[in-house]
Design a protein around this motif. Structure first.
Motif, PDB file in Angstrom:
ATOM      1  N   ARG A 145       0.883  -1.176   0.000  1.00  0.00           N
ATOM      2  CA  ARG A 145       0.000   0.000   0.000  1.00  0.00           C
ATOM      3  C   ARG A 145       0.916   1.220   0.000  1.00  0.00           C
ATOM      4  O   ARG A 145       1.847   1.303   0.804  1.00  0.00           O
ATOM      5  CB  ARG A 145      -0.878   0.045   1.251  1.00  0.00           C
ATOM      6  CG  ARG A 145      -1.843  -1.116   1.385  1.00  0.00           C
ATOM      7  CD  ARG A 145      -2.918  -1.061   0.325  1.00  0.00           C
ATOM      8  NE  ARG A 145      -4.035  -1.968   0.565  1.00  0.00           N
ATOM      9  CZ  ARG A 145      -4.187  -3.160  -0.006  1.00  0.00           C
ATOM     10  NH1 ARG A 145      -3.277  -3.639  -0.829  1.00  0.00           N
ATOM     11  NH2 ARG A 145      -5.269  -3.891   0.241  1.00  0.00           N
ATOM     12  N   VAL A 158       1.368   4.498   1.155  1.00  0.00           N
ATOM     13  CA  VAL A 158       0.722   5.303   2.195  1.00  0.00           C
ATOM     14  C   VAL A 158       1.744   6.149   2.946  1.00  0.00           C
ATOM     15  O   VAL A 158       2.826   5.668   3.286  1.00  0.00           O
ATOM     16  CB  VAL A 158      -0.004   4.395   3.226  1.00  0.00           C
ATOM     17  CG1 VAL A 158      -0.702   5.232   4.288  1.00  0.00           C
ATOM     18  CG2 VAL A 158      -0.988   3.458   2.548  1.00  0.00           C
ATOM     19  N   TYR A 208      -4.683   4.610  14.076  1.00  0.00           N
ATOM     20  CA  TYR A 208      -3.696   4.862  13.018  1.00  0.00           C
ATOM     21  C   TYR A 208      -4.394   5.581  11.866  1.00  0.00           C
ATOM     22  O   TYR A 208      -5.579   5.347  11.610  1.00  0.00           O
ATOM     23  CB  TYR A 208      -3.145   3.509  12.534  1.00  0.00           C
ATOM     24  CG  TYR A 208      -2.539   3.561  11.151  1.00  0.00           C
ATOM     25  CD1 TYR A 208      -1.166   3.646  10.961  1.00  0.00           C
ATOM     26  CD2 TYR A 208      -3.366   3.550  10.023  1.00  0.00           C
ATOM     27  CE1 TYR A 208      -0.630   3.714   9.682  1.00  0.00           C
ATOM     28  CE2 TYR A 208      -2.838   3.632   8.751  1.00  0.00           C
ATOM     29  CZ  TYR A 208      -1.468   3.705   8.592  1.00  0.00           C
ATOM     30  OH  TYR A 208      -0.952   3.782   7.334  1.00  0.00           O
ATOM     31  N   GLN A 239      -3.290   7.616   1.344  1.00  0.00           N
ATOM     32  CA  GLN A 239      -2.904   6.637   0.325  1.00  0.00           C
ATOM     33  C   GLN A 239      -3.154   7.226  -1.059  1.00  0.00           C
ATOM     34  O   GLN A 239      -4.177   7.881  -1.281  1.00  0.00           O
ATOM     35  CB  GLN A 239      -3.728   5.355   0.520  1.00  0.00           C
ATOM     36  CG  GLN A 239      -3.356   4.253  -0.438  1.00  0.00           C
ATOM     37  CD  GLN A 239      -3.814   2.855   0.005  1.00  0.00           C
ATOM     38  OE1 GLN A 239      -3.632   1.901  -0.734  1.00  0.00           O
ATOM     39  NE2 GLN A 239      -4.382   2.727   1.182  1.00  0.00           N
ATOM     40  N   HIS A 266      -9.792  -7.327   1.035  1.00  0.00           N
ATOM     41  CA  HIS A 266     -10.000  -6.022   0.405  1.00  0.00           C
ATOM     42  C   HIS A 266      -8.818  -5.617  -0.456  1.00  0.00           C
ATOM     43  O   HIS A 266      -7.677  -5.956  -0.167  1.00  0.00           O
ATOM     44  CB  HIS A 266     -10.300  -4.946   1.446  1.00  0.00           C
ATOM     45  CG  HIS A 266      -9.237  -4.789   2.490  1.00  0.00           C
ATOM     46  ND1 HIS A 266      -9.132  -5.644   3.556  1.00  0.00           N
ATOM     47  CD2 HIS A 266      -8.250  -3.881   2.647  1.00  0.00           C
ATOM     48  CE1 HIS A 266      -8.119  -5.271   4.325  1.00  0.00           C
ATOM     49  NE2 HIS A 266      -7.555  -4.204   3.788  1.00  0.00           N
ATOM     50  N   HIS A 300      -7.767  -2.257  -3.485  1.00  0.00           N
ATOM     51  CA  HIS A 300      -8.164  -0.953  -4.018  1.00  0.00           C
ATOM     52  C   HIS A 300      -7.541  -0.760  -5.390  1.00  0.00           C
ATOM     53  O   HIS A 300      -6.497  -1.312  -5.697  1.00  0.00           O
ATOM     54  CB  HIS A 300      -7.666   0.200  -3.141  1.00  0.00           C
ATOM     55  CG  HIS A 300      -7.782  -0.063  -1.685  1.00  0.00           C
ATOM     56  ND1 HIS A 300      -8.983  -0.177  -1.059  1.00  0.00           N
ATOM     57  CD2 HIS A 300      -6.837  -0.239  -0.731  1.00  0.00           C
ATOM     58  CE1 HIS A 300      -8.772  -0.402   0.232  1.00  0.00           C
ATOM     59  NE2 HIS A 300      -7.483  -0.450   0.452  1.00  0.00           N
ATOM     60  N   LEU A 331      -7.350   3.102  10.680  1.00  0.00           N
ATOM     61  CA  LEU A 331      -7.349   1.727  11.196  1.00  0.00           C
ATOM     62  C   LEU A 331      -7.159   1.718  12.709  1.00  0.00           C
ATOM     63  O   LEU A 331      -6.655   2.683  13.290  1.00  0.00           O
ATOM     64  CB  LEU A 331      -6.225   0.893  10.566  1.00  0.00           C
ATOM     65  CG  LEU A 331      -6.343   0.536   9.079  1.00  0.00           C
ATOM     66  CD1 LEU A 331      -5.579   1.518   8.227  1.00  0.00           C
ATOM     67  CD2 LEU A 331      -5.864  -0.881   8.798  1.00  0.00           C
TER      68      LEU A 331
HETATM   69  C1  1HN Z   1      -4.268  -1.630   4.824  1.00  0.00           C
HETATM   70  O1  1HN Z   1      -4.898  -2.786   4.652  1.00  0.00           O
HETATM   71  C2  1HN Z   1      -4.480  -0.584   3.950  1.00  0.00           C
HETATM   72  O2  1HN Z   1      -5.998  -1.819   2.654  1.00  0.00           O
HETATM   73  C3  1HN Z   1      -3.865   0.641   4.161  1.00  0.00           C
HETATM   74  O3  1HN Z   1      -5.389   0.100   1.936  1.00  0.00           O
HETATM   75  C4  1HN Z   1      -3.026   0.836   5.222  1.00  0.00           C
HETATM   76  C5  1HN Z   1      -1.872  -0.038   7.141  1.00  0.00           C
HETATM   77  C6  1HN Z   1      -1.582  -1.093   7.962  1.00  0.00           C
HETATM   78  C7  1HN Z   1      -2.217  -2.317   7.796  1.00  0.00           C
HETATM   79  C8  1HN Z   1      -3.106  -2.507   6.781  1.00  0.00           C
HETATM   80  C9  1HN Z   1      -5.355  -0.789   2.764  1.00  0.00           C
HETATM   81  C10 1HN Z   1      -2.761  -0.216   6.089  1.00  0.00           C
HETATM   82  C11 1HN Z   1      -3.377  -1.456   5.914  1.00  0.00           C
END
Ligand code: 1HN
Length: 374
Positions: A84, A86, A105, A109, A161, A163, A178
């Motif tokens: 990801r 981010v 958190y 992104q 999931h 994106h 999150l």
């Molecule tokens: C996550 O699953 C996403 O799905 C984004 O876009 C940030 C940060 C830590 C753990 C999982 C996403 C994340 C994350």
């Protein structure tokens, strides 16, 4: 501040630990430490504060300062490399656990047209709030959701999931939220990558809105039993319309203006077990009264500009800025425009506070309900 028995004795040590050091006592503490033990009275006042003292500090993350850096990440690393892409928000008081505030958190992104991030699942619950761009989508357990600015989408605990952004879309930026620090504090984090790297879309596009999106009507036949909302996407237009309609007939709350919580339409409860979310409308010129409560809150300015006073200090904000209110911080919000609404999206840990019976709230009573600036 309202007289509060938890504050009133703050300076008073009567009834609390008050043990002076002596050479004999210090030697005793050292004996205990060698056995991985300690005397409670040496730490009691610290581990049991009179009232919450958040390690998090109020912060405004200004979008105009961050946006260029977020876009630059798209030149520097690919979604395949990064998983990801981010840029996460780091509260100066909570750097140890990468928290934006409290046990929450958050990050920004970015995805470019035609990009697709692989599917995974984890026991952390997540949400996105779309900031800019066209053509973004998220797939949650085979349900594909198309996303536009100010849409809010869930990727709950345990759901697959991924994106992406459509080929004919534009570069998209959204805020992730999150419960990572919370779940990790509970040492309950699991993570898995989808065996096929990407999911098959198994339902009609945007079907959860058709199934569950009629605000006042609950469908009979779906048999939904999972602990999170089956309406994965909450669109901006009906959200804003609901706030405006409500504002026509209600004064709202003196502390929050017109605030509506996003709910699980199957239960009326919060969208996910650990994270709640709301959208709040401040009418032109509205300045709320100050209060404080437990729970950690991260706001994104969905519309307009104004300021918040948090623990006596003024923080100005404008569209797309993100700011936090730590637990038990006194806060009030003001819309600076005399002609237009301001809207604040917020996610928080209120479901945790409420289900663990830790929610507590109190108003500022003096100074006409407002804080004195420091
Ligand atoms: C996550 O699953 C996403 O799905 C984004 O876009 C940030 C940060 C830590 C753990 C999982 C996403 C994340 C994350």
């Amino acid at each position: 501040m309202e007289a509060n028995r938890y504050d009133a004795y703050r300076e008073d040590t009567a009834g609390r630990a008050n043990v002076a050091d002596s050479p004999e006592r210090i030697a005793y503490y050292q004996d205990l430490a060698r056995l991985e033990t300690g005397a409670l009275w040496t730490v009691a006042n610290k581990i049991e504060p009179w009232a919450p003292r958040s390690a998090s500090v109020p912060v405004v993350w200004r979008y105009q300062e961050l946006r260029g850096h977020v876009l630059r990440s798209a030149e520097l690393v690919s979604p395949e490399e990064a998983g990801r892409r981010v840029i996460y928000l780091n509260n100066p008081g909570r750097r140890d656990v990468a928290a934006a505030v409290g046990w929450l958190y958050s990050g920004l992104q970015v995805m470019r047209p035609g990009e697709l991030a692989s599917a995974h699942k984890h026991s952390h619950s997540a949400l996105r709030f779309i900031m800019e761009g066209k053509g973004a989508f998220t797939v949650v357990d085979g349900h594909k959701m198309t996303l536009g600015a100010n849409d809010f989408v869930l990727t709950p605990n345990g759901t697959w999931h991924e994106h992406g952004v459509a080929e004919d879309g534009t570069t998209c930026i959204w805020q992730d939220g999150l419960d990572i620090p919370l779940v990790n504090a509970f040492e309950a984090g699991f993570y898995a990558v989808h065996p096929d790297l990407n999911q098959t879309v198994t339902h009609p596009v945007d079907d959860t809105s058709a199934l569950w999106g009629s605000a006042a009507l609950r469908p009979q036949t779906t048999g939904w039993t999972k602990p999170y909302s089956p309406l994965f996407k909450y669109e901006w237009e009906p959200t804003y319309e609901a706030l405006r309609r409500h504002a026509r007939v209600s004064a709202g709350s003196p502390y929050d203006g017109i605030l509506m919580e996003y709910v699980n339409p199957a239960t009326g409860g919060p969208v996910m077990p650990t994270i709640g979310a709301s959208m709040q409308l401040l009418r032109p010129g509205e300045h709320t009264k100050a209060h404080r409560h437990t729970g950690s809150f991260l706001y994104q300015v969905a519309k307009g500009s104004g300021f918040s006073v948090i623990d006596g200090k003024r923080y100005d904000w404008t569209e797309r800025d993100i700011f936090c209110v730590p637990s038990w911080a006194v806060h009030e919000h003001a819309n600076l425009s005399s002609s237009d609404d301001a809207c604040l999206f917020c996610f928080n840990d209120l479901p945790v506070m409420r289900s663990l019976a830790l929610y507590r709230e109190e108003a500022v009573k003096d100074n006409d309900g407002h804080q004195q600036l420091i």
